[in-house]
Scaffold this active site. Structure first.
Site, mmCIF file in Angstrom:
data_model
loop_
_atom_site.group_PDB
_atom_site.id
_atom_site.type_symbol
_atom_site.label_atom_id
_atom_site.label_comp_id
_atom_site.label_asym_id
_atom_site.label_seq_id
_atom_site.Cartn_x
_atom_site.Cartn_y
_atom_site.Cartn_z
ATOM 1 N N ARG A 180 -14.478 17.550 7.307
ATOM 2 C CA ARG A 180 -14.863 18.577 6.396
ATOM 3 C C ARG A 180 -16.320 18.173 5.834
ATOM 4 O O ARG A 180 -17.071 19.118 5.238
ATOM 5 C CB ARG A 180 -13.846 18.799 5.316
ATOM 6 C CG ARG A 180 -12.703 19.668 5.890
ATOM 7 C CD ARG A 180 -11.787 19.716 4.669
ATOM 8 N NE ARG A 180 -11.589 18.532 3.934
ATOM 9 C CZ ARG A 180 -10.822 18.235 2.894
ATOM 10 N NH1 ARG A 180 -9.992 18.966 2.383
ATOM 11 N NH2 ARG A 180 -10.594 16.948 2.462
ATOM 12 N N LYS B 69 1.914 7.927 13.303
ATOM 13 C CA LYS B 69 2.874 7.770 12.336
ATOM 14 C C LYS B 69 2.674 7.611 10.882
ATOM 15 O O LYS B 69 1.185 7.206 11.061
ATOM 16 C CB LYS B 69 3.594 6.573 12.763
ATOM 17 C CG LYS B 69 2.776 5.094 12.623
ATOM 18 C CD LYS B 69 3.522 4.223 11.840
ATOM 19 C CE LYS B 69 3.296 4.292 10.300
ATOM 20 N NZ LYS B 69 2.485 3.112 9.848
ATOM 21 N N LYS C 1 1.025 -2.554 22.192
ATOM 22 C CA LYS C 1 0.479 -3.893 22.141
ATOM 23 C C LYS C 1 0.939 -4.321 23.320
ATOM 24 O O LYS C 1 2.180 -4.260 23.861
ATOM 25 C CB LYS C 1 1.166 -4.635 21.123
ATOM 26 C CG LYS C 1 0.509 -4.264 19.559
ATOM 27 C CD LYS C 1 1.291 -5.030 18.461
ATOM 28 C CE LYS C 1 0.727 -4.731 16.879
ATOM 29 N NZ LYS C 1 -0.740 -4.859 16.629
ATOM 30 N N GLU D 86 2.504 -9.777 7.196
ATOM 31 C CA GLU D 86 1.096 -9.797 7.154
ATOM 32 C C GLU D 86 0.555 -10.662 5.712
ATOM 33 O O GLU D 86 1.366 -10.508 4.965
ATOM 34 C CB GLU D 86 0.756 -8.272 6.826
ATOM 35 C CG GLU D 86 1.321 -7.323 8.090
ATOM 36 C CD GLU D 86 0.671 -6.003 7.630
ATOM 37 O OE1 GLU D 86 -0.547 -5.679 8.104
ATOM 38 O OE2 GLU D 86 1.487 -5.162 7.201
ATOM 39 N N HIS E 162 7.518 0.823 13.309
ATOM 40 C CA HIS E 162 7.226 -0.409 14.317
ATOM 41 C C HIS E 162 8.574 -1.304 14.510
ATOM 42 O O HIS E 162 8.789 -1.837 15.533
ATOM 43 C CB HIS E 162 6.283 -1.204 13.690
ATOM 44 C CG HIS E 162 4.909 -0.564 13.530
ATOM 45 N ND1 HIS E 162 4.378 0.625 14.122
ATOM 46 C CD2 HIS E 162 3.920 -0.518 12.194
ATOM 47 C CE1 HIS E 162 3.133 1.084 13.736
ATOM 48 N NE2 HIS E 162 3.145 0.380 12.636
ATOM 49 N N LYS F 42 3.677 -7.440 3.131
ATOM 50 C CA LYS F 42 2.333 -7.727 3.014
ATOM 51 C C LYS F 42 2.250 -9.009 1.923
ATOM 52 O O LYS F 42 3.308 -9.283 1.095
ATOM 53 C CB LYS F 42 1.889 -6.527 2.154
ATOM 54 C CG LYS F 42 1.847 -5.300 3.086
ATOM 55 C CD LYS F 42 0.681 -4.433 2.940
ATOM 56 C CE LYS F 42 0.709 -3.319 3.887
ATOM 57 N NZ LYS F 42 0.185 -3.539 5.303
#
Ligand code: BG6
Length: 491
Positions: A49, A148, A182, A216, A240, A340
């Site tokens: 936009r 996703k 992957k 992670e 995942h 995380k």
């Protein structure tokens, strides 16, 4: 490696100024262009936009490429040629504004493969698809790519799928789960079905349990707005981790053709035993990181990362125990966890085999460890089979665990392409094997939804864990209650 070019195509990317396009899609397209897989006349029509022209957008694109492409892979003339194939279109995908320009550009090559890539928030997938339909730009040779998460729950996923289906057939709809792109994830099928030694052992007779960890070190990284509405279960587990579980658990597909593989994955999703509301407290754990230290550096907690001055009950960590009700997997729990701000970035699968039924060795000779197959998806991609062997030497019989170790990096000495490179080329080729079919996405939502509902109906918040730890202690209890332990190796 021989690279076969795909057909010349036009790829319209909605959400072209967003993080996904700049961080993942443009670099992936650059690499495929550099390697000669993208024919030079193909075009990337960057749609968003903002009021930009081609030159201004290319400026942003080059900054992003510089940031996300290894210096050794940078080729200035190639980058210039690549950027000359990127055109900016100012269009509001969800309203009627700006479509004429897109129509005109596409009409220049009406017989080309067209890819419409939705790198936007999922609530726009329906409105954009309808606009594509209304402006008559969806040809027989078109595909739509949906990122996703598809929706927020089963109901919204169905609505989005219905709206997209008004314009695109299921065969034209490519639902991306980048884990499927992957290399090491694709290798799971090769490992299982291109070798005879594993498949015969791949069942409850020999396997004790399976662990899937996707850890992670990063926090929410400026994506707090999206993440706080989503949380780890929707962001990682629904897609995942369940996809990894499917590839590990599926029966042999009759071929690698898209529907054969997806039929088998769907069977696994349908065989997942539903977790009932009263079991949620014992079979699942949700956590949220507080302040702590990751890789030696102090880091703030989730709420501070979010910049929120309100409490949030969003989970940044999930652990759960899943069971698959089939003959093959009866009594083989799948322990799954993701989070995380954990101590290491690591995605790995552990197949823990059963202990030998009886030991013929004297106790002092050996503490027999059951065999274990560890498949490392990232980083340091590889595979290790742990087994008991005799320690060399004449000093008496002593056994100890040793490992058969394969490092894919050393074995192949090649760059591991980013998953988007493979998946983008597959969309142009029309190969949907590595994409999720509608019924899979909906079956995955149907399984996670009761967990979300049970969490939402309980008063308590996620358990806090210090950043840099392996999640709340209840995640350890989840597996230790079954007399098992998480596999953890801190580098
Ligand atoms: C994305 C999630 O799908 O996957 C992110 O939205 C997550 O929250 C990312 O960080 C992890 O992907 P990878 O490829 O870095 O393991």
């Amino acid at each position: 490696m021989k690279i076969v070019p795909v057909a010349t195509f036009d790829c319209v990317v909605f959400g072209a100024t967003g993080d996904l396009t700049l961080r993942k899609l443009l670099p992936a397209l650059y690499y495929r262009f550099r390697d000669g897989q993208i024919p030079p006349d193909s075009r990337i029509l960057a749609a968003a936009r903002s009021n930009l022209d081609d030159a201004e957008y290319r400026h942003r694109a080059i900054d992003a490429l510089h940031k996300h492409i290894a210096r050794t892979d940078w080729d200035e003339p190639v980058a210039r040629r690549f950027l000359s194939r990127v055109f900016y279109v100012r269009v509001d995908g969800a309203s009627i504004e700006g479509w004429e320009k897109l129509e005109q550009l596409l009409a220049e090559h009406s017989d080309r493969v067209r890819v419409f890539y939705m790198a936007t928030s999922p609530d726009l997938y329906g409105p954009i698809s309808r606009n594509i339909g209304a402006h008559g730009v969806a040809t027989k040779n078109s595909r739509v790519v949906l990122e996703k998460p598809i929706g927020h729950d089963l109901k919204s996923a169905r609505e989005i799928n219905d709206q997209v289906a008004e314009v695109f057939s299921e065969a034209q709809t490519f639902r991306i789960d980048h884990y499927l792109g992957k290399e090491t994830v694709q290798n799971l099928l090769a490992l299982r079905f291109a070798n005879s030694i594993f498949e015969r052992l791949w069942n409850t007779d020999v396997i004790d349990h399976v662990q899937i960890t996707v850890a992670e070190t990063v926090g929410v990284e400026g994506r707090g707005g999206y993440y706080d509405r989503s949380g780890a279960l929707r962001d990682m587990v629904q897609n995942h981790l369940l996809q990894l579980l499917c590839l590990l658990a599926l029966d042999s597909p009759i071929s690698m053709d898209a529907n054969s593989v997806r039929d088998e994955k769907l069977k696994v999703l349908r065989a997942l035993r539903p977790i009932r509301p009263h079991e949620v407290a014992t079979l699942t754990v949700r956590g949220q990181y507080g302040p702590g230290a990751v890789e030696g550096k102090p880091v703030p907690g989730y709420l501070e990362d979010l910049g929120a001055n309100y409490p949030s009950r969003t989970e940044t960590f999930v652990a759960l125990k899943a069971e698959i009700h089939t003959w093959r997997w009866a009594n083989v729990p799948f322990y799954v966890r993701t989070g995380k701000r954990l101590p290491q970035k690591v995605s790995e699968i552990v197949i823990q085999f059963r202990a030998v039924p009886f030991s013929i060795f004297p106790i002092e000779a050996a503490d027999l460890q059951p065999n274990r197959l560890i498949i490392r998806l990232q980083p340091e991609e590889g595979m290790r089979l742990e087994m008991m062997t005799k320690e060399p030497g004449p000093g008496g019989l002593r056994l100890r665990p040793t490992a058969l170790d394969i490092s894919f990096e050393k074995a192949f000495a090649t760059r591991y392409p980013d998953s988007y490179e493979r998946l983008l080329m597959d969309t142009v080729r029309g190969n949907a094997t590595l994409f999720m079919r509608r019924d899979e996405v909906e079956a995955a939502w149907a399984w996670v939804e009761p967990i979300i509902e049970a969490w939402e109906s309980r008063a308590e918040s996620p358990r806090l864990y210090p950043a840099g730890s392996w999640g709340p202690t209840s995640a350890i209890a989840l597996i230790e209650r079954d007399r098992r332990t998480w596999h953890e190796e801190v580098a």
